[in-house]
Design a protein around this motif. Structure first.
Motif, PDB file in Angstrom:
ATOM      1  N   GLY A  20       0.845  -1.233   0.102  1.00  0.00           N
ATOM      2  CA  GLY A  20      -0.095  -0.196   0.094  1.00  0.00           C
ATOM      3  C   GLY A  20       0.782   1.238  -0.122  1.00  0.00           C
ATOM      4  N   GLU A  21       2.019   0.909   0.329  1.00  0.00           N
ATOM      5  CA  GLU A  21       2.803   2.475   0.770  1.00  0.00           C
ATOM      6  C   GLU A  21       3.378   2.926  -0.727  1.00  0.00           C
ATOM      7  N   SER A  22       3.011   2.072  -1.696  1.00  0.00           N
ATOM      8  CA  SER A  22       3.511   2.615  -2.990  1.00  0.00           C
ATOM      9  C   SER A  22       2.371   3.429  -3.622  1.00  0.00           C
ATOM     10  N   ILE A  57      -2.524  -6.525  -3.754  1.00  0.00           N
ATOM     11  CA  ILE A  57      -2.199  -5.392  -3.319  1.00  0.00           C
ATOM     12  C   ILE A  57      -2.434  -5.423  -1.882  1.00  0.00           C
ATOM     13  N   GLY A  58      -1.519  -4.501  -1.205  1.00  0.00           N
ATOM     14  CA  GLY A  58      -1.688  -4.354   0.258  1.00  0.00           C
ATOM     15  C   GLY A  58      -2.419  -3.289   0.735  1.00  0.00           C
ATOM     16  N   GLY A  59      -2.430  -3.016   1.910  1.00  0.00           N
ATOM     17  CA  GLY A  59      -3.409  -1.806   2.602  1.00  0.00           C
ATOM     18  C   GLY A  59      -2.796  -0.564   3.440  1.00  0.00           C
ATOM     19  N   LEU A  63      -4.627   1.472   6.437  1.00  0.00           N
ATOM     20  CA  LEU A  63      -4.837   0.624   7.590  1.00  0.00           C
ATOM     21  C   LEU A  63      -4.333  -0.579   7.702  1.00  0.00           C
ATOM     22  N   ARG A  64      -3.332  -0.869   8.819  1.00  0.00           N
ATOM     23  CA  ARG A  64      -2.914  -2.074   9.144  1.00  0.00           C
ATOM     24  C   ARG A  64      -3.648  -2.467  10.430  1.00  0.00           C
ATOM     25  N   GLY A  65      -3.894  -4.062  10.310  1.00  0.00           N
ATOM     26  CA  GLY A  65      -4.671  -4.519  11.612  1.00  0.00           C
ATOM     27  C   GLY A  65      -3.790  -4.206  12.895  1.00  0.00           C
ATOM     28  N   ALA A  80      -9.949  -5.715  13.421  1.00  0.00           N
ATOM     29  CA  ALA A  80      -8.809  -4.728  12.934  1.00  0.00           C
ATOM     30  C   ALA A  80      -8.315  -5.421  11.518  1.00  0.00           C
ATOM     31  N   HIS A  81      -8.085  -6.930  11.489  1.00  0.00           N
ATOM     32  CA  HIS A  81      -7.574  -7.305  10.451  1.00  0.00           C
ATOM     33  C   HIS A  81      -8.722  -7.287   9.300  1.00  0.00           C
ATOM     34  N   SER A  82      -9.741  -7.290   9.555  1.00  0.00           N
ATOM     35  CA  SER A  82     -11.138  -7.203   8.489  1.00  0.00           C
ATOM     36  C   SER A  82     -11.000  -5.875   7.986  1.00  0.00           C
TER      37      SER A  82
END
Ligand code: UDP
Length: 249
Positions: A20-22, A57-59, A63-65, A80-82
């Motif tokens: 996600g940071e990209s 793709i990340g997130g 938000l990270r859990g 939180a993970h959801s």
């Protein structure tokens, strides 16, 4: 329809993991479409070479859990993970539109069903899309909490029978120490899974690494910020760090 004949060196099917940071400028949060387009442009050029591309793709830009698990946040860890998984869907939608604005054919598939916005992830269907030359974006991670999108990337690389898992990062590969903090950190060109484990090197999380190691899935860690690198990576050029079961010398 099969993908066109490939030149030697070009991978047939690649699982590309994009954090996600990209999708955001360093240190910021949210989505910056110019950053998304930068990744998308490179991805489209890579796909145009005839390689089948699946993108996990990340997130983390949203938000990270783990952000909710420390202390008494009032949000349960699994919830939180959801939330983190849903963040990856937001990124997936942004990437899909960016890719399509550049003329690419895409499909967004989610591991958590939400048919109103994307197709559910079904392995055989994903393979079919890949065979037809569509860029397949895989969002919502594995669909299960307590792991990261690195694990989703390893899982999908294996089940979609990718030749290689490519992890796009902000640095040139795997270093002996954090290169953004230690200017003397050494870049490795080749590593075995065992070396990554023993030296506790930052490649992917432990679950993802174990899965790749167990099934012999090679991992390429490379810098997506250098223009053209995604293309170079899918073309089999020796950039970044390759992690596999053996050293070629
Ligand atoms: N996540 C999850 N299961 C998965 C993949 C992701 O629960 O299979 C959650 C997890 O909380 C993670 C968040 O989604 O922190 C966002 O993914 P990740 O941190 O891997 O994003 P990246 O660091 O790649 O941007």
């Amino acid at each position: 329809m099969e993908t066109p004949q490939q030149p030697a060196g070009l991978h047939r099917r690649v699982l590309l993991k994009i954090s996600g940071e990209s999708f955001v400028r360093p240190g910021e949060r949210g989505i910056a479409m110019d950053e998304v387009l930068h990744v998308a442009r490179q991805t489209v050029r890579a796909a145009a070479r005839g390689v089948q591309l699946a993108v996990v793709i990340g997130g983390g830009n949203i938000l990270r859990g783990s952000a909710f698990t420390a202390g008494n946040s009032g949000v349960q860890e699994a919830t939180a993970h959801s939330m983190g998984m849903l963040a990856t869907v937001i990124n997936g939608l942004a990437l899909q539109d960016a890719l399509e604005s550049l003329g690419a054919q895409t499909r967004l598939m989610t591991a958590i069903r939400m048919e109103g916005v994307a197709e559910p992830y079904i392995r055989r269907r994903a393979k079919r899309h890949l065979e037809k030359g569509r860029i397949v974006i895989l969002a919502a991670g594995t669909g299960s909490p307590f792991v990261t999108t690195d694990t989703a990337a390893a899982q999908r690389a294996l089940e979609l029978e990718a030749d290689i898992l490519m992890k796009a990062t902000r640095v040139d590969g795997v270093y002996s120490d954090d290169p953004e903090k230690n200017p003397h950190a050494m870049l490795y060109r080749e590593l075995t899974y065992q070396q990554v484990r023993e030296q506790n090197l930052r490649v992917m999380d432990a679950t993802a690494l174990s899965q790749c190691m167990e099934h012999g899935m090679p991992i390429l860690v490379f810098n997506y910020r250098r223009d053209g690198n995604i293309e170079r990576a899918v073309a089999g050029e020796r950039i970044g760090t390759i992690v596999s079961g053996r050293r070629d010398g």
